[in-house]
Design an enzyme around this catalytic site. Structure first.
Site, PDB file in Angstrom:
ATOM      1  N   CYS A 279       2.043   3.906  -3.318  1.00 13.50           N
ATOM      2  CA  CYS A 279       1.690   4.883  -4.364  1.00 13.50           C
ATOM      3  C   CYS A 279       0.970   6.094  -3.783  1.00 13.50           C
ATOM      4  CB  CYS A 279       0.837   4.211  -5.431  1.00 13.50           C
ATOM      5  SG  CYS A 279      -0.605   3.350  -4.774  1.00 13.50           S
TER       6      CYS A 279
ATOM      7  N   ASP B 268      -0.519  -0.873  -1.051  1.00 15.78           N
ATOM      8  CA  ASP B 268      -1.499   0.071  -1.611  1.00 15.78           C
ATOM      9  C   ASP B 268      -2.761  -0.070  -0.755  1.00 15.78           C
ATOM     10  OD1 ASP B 268      -3.028   1.704  -3.296  1.00 15.78           O
ATOM     11  OD2 ASP B 268      -3.387   0.123  -4.775  1.00 15.78           O
TER      12      ASP B 268
HETATM   13  N1  NVA Z   1      -5.420   0.951  -6.183  1.00 13.27           N
HETATM   14  C1  NVA Z   1      -5.607   2.362  -5.947  1.00 13.27           C
HETATM   15  C2  NVA Z   1      -4.455   3.135  -6.481  1.00 13.27           C
HETATM   16  C3  NVA Z   1      -4.500   4.623  -6.209  1.00 13.27           C
HETATM   17  C4  NVA Z   1      -3.329   5.365  -6.761  1.00 13.27           C
HETATM   18  C5  NVA Z   1      -6.915   2.798  -6.589  1.00 13.27           C
HETATM   19  O1  NVA Z   1      -7.187   2.372  -7.722  1.00 13.27           O
HETATM   20  O2  NVA Z   1      -7.674   3.531  -5.960  1.00 13.27           O
HETATM   21  N1   CP Z   2      -0.651   7.582  -6.649  1.00 15.15           N
HETATM   22  C1   CP Z   2      -1.625   8.250  -7.266  1.00 15.15           C
HETATM   23  O1   CP Z   2      -1.984   7.949  -8.412  1.00 15.15           O
HETATM   24  O2   CP Z   2      -2.161   9.268  -6.548  1.00 15.15           O
HETATM   25  P1   CP Z   2      -3.434  10.152  -6.933  1.00 15.15           P
HETATM   26  O3   CP Z   2      -4.637   9.223  -6.838  1.00 15.15           O
HETATM   27  O4   CP Z   2      -3.462  11.247  -5.921  1.00 15.15           O
HETATM   28  O5   CP Z   2      -3.260  10.654  -8.327  1.00 15.15           O
END
Ligand code: NVA
Ligand code: CP
Length: 330
Positions: free
Chosen positions: A270, A229
């Site tokens: 993700c 991530d």
């Molecule tokens: N760890 C990331 C996940 C995004 C889907 C965030 O919180 O920005």
């Molecule tokens: N993976 C995910 O939650 O993507 P978004 O931030 O685009 O919703």
């Protein structure tokens, strides 16, 4: 299986059987969608989508899923409502609960989504908090199952920031569903010890193993899934970039990591991902810290082993299952 009326805040609240039920239901909806079989069984109902942080996948998944189910949606963006500024979460919950059959929330602390659920009187779905990202887990598990044909016994290694929403949620999902989970990262980025202890209890039931290691060779050897991530999550201050790059660079997913994992290993993320400099933030930070990619190389991201777009598509099918099951459409 009856999940009607339940909120979906973290997978800690769900049994392995309930989680598998939601994944099975998502697979059914996916099949229906591909065959063009209508499934608009929630016609006339409406849901509210609160986003205090930005989104592409989660927002679009909720909107398309709701539309396919025959429902209306209202999107509340990070600035366009009274939430938190002029109106408390408890008051917002009671207002929206009078108008909508369900509420999605993406934002900051888990306590906020818990407060919404406490007062709304309708199901509340967590679309990402600092601590957890449970709808993402269903998509990830569906993607892994589609590829390998099963979940139990799969070895998943998570590299990078393992103490935030993604690391936490993957450790919970894996330990409940019988996948071996390894956090392979700098020890400052290991998941919280209390959560590790709780997941070790789940793992005792499922037969999963949980490993925390700083050793990249040992931590990725034989893994079926290499997962990462972003190193700096939404809402975190700019000041953390330098330290993240320093501490997490040894845990970048490279071709060497994938080769060490083995021929069958696949890559998941993700998204969004910093695999090149084709983004505004990527350009800014890449210029400042002299990098061309961060958590994953472009080579791995674009390779045949990368299932990230199947994974992204599965967000929609799995979110549809959560909406349908908790609103009693099945
Ligand atoms: N760890 C990331 C996940 C995004 C889907 C965030 O919180 O920005
Ligand atoms: N993976 C995910 O939650 O993507 P978004 O931030 O685009 O919703």
């Amino acid at each position: 299986m009856d999940l009607k009326g339940r909120s979906f805040l973290t997978l800690k609240d769900f049994t392995p059987q309930e989680i598998i039920y939601l994944i099975d239901l998502a697979a059914e909806y996916k099949e229906k969608k591909k065959r063009g079989i209508p499934h608009d069984t929630l016609r006339g109902k409406n849901i509210a989508l609160i986003f205090e942080k930005t989104s592409t996948r989660t927002r679009c998944s909720f909107e398309v899923a709701a539309h396919d189910l025959g429902m209306g949606t209202t999107y509340l963006d990070p600035t366009g409502s009274q939430i938190g500024k002029k109106e408390s979460i408890a008051d917002t919950a009671r207002v929206l609960g009078r108008m909508y059959e369900g509420i999605e929330y993406r934002g900051f602390e888990q306590t906020i989504v818990e407060e919404l659920a406490k007062y709304a009187g309708v199901p509340v779905w967590n679309g990402l908090t600092n601590e957890y990202h449970p709808t993402q887990m269903l998509a990830d598990m569906l993607t892994i199952r589609e590829h390998f044909g099963h979940l139990e016994g799969i070895k998943l290694t998570y590299m990078g920031d393992a103490r935030y929403n993604m690391g936490n949620s993957l450790m919970i999902a894996c330990s409940k569903l019988g996948l071996d989970f390894t956090a392979c990262t700098n020890k400052e980025y290991f998941p919280d010890a209390a959560l590790v202890a709780q997941c070790r209890e789940y793992a005792e039931q499922s037969g999963a193993m949980i490993t925390l290691t700083e050793e990249t060779q040992a931590g990725t050897k034989g893994a079926d899934v290499i997962y990462t991530d972003v190193w700096v999550s939404m809402g975190e201050p700019d000041e953390v970039w330098a330290e993240r790059i320093e501490k997490l660079s040894p845990y970048k997913v490279t071709k060497a990591v994938m080769d060490n994992a083995g021929e069958k290993a696949v890559f998941l993320h993700c998204l969004p991902a910093f695999h090149d400099l084709k983004t505004k933030i990527g350009k800014e930070q890449g210029g400042k810290y002299n990098f061309t990619d961060l958590e994953v190389t472009d080579e791995v991201f674009e390779s045949e082993r990368s299932l990230v777009f199947d994974e992204a598509e599965n967000r929609m099918h799995t979110i549809k299952a959560v909406i349908a099951a908790t609103l009693g459409a099945v």
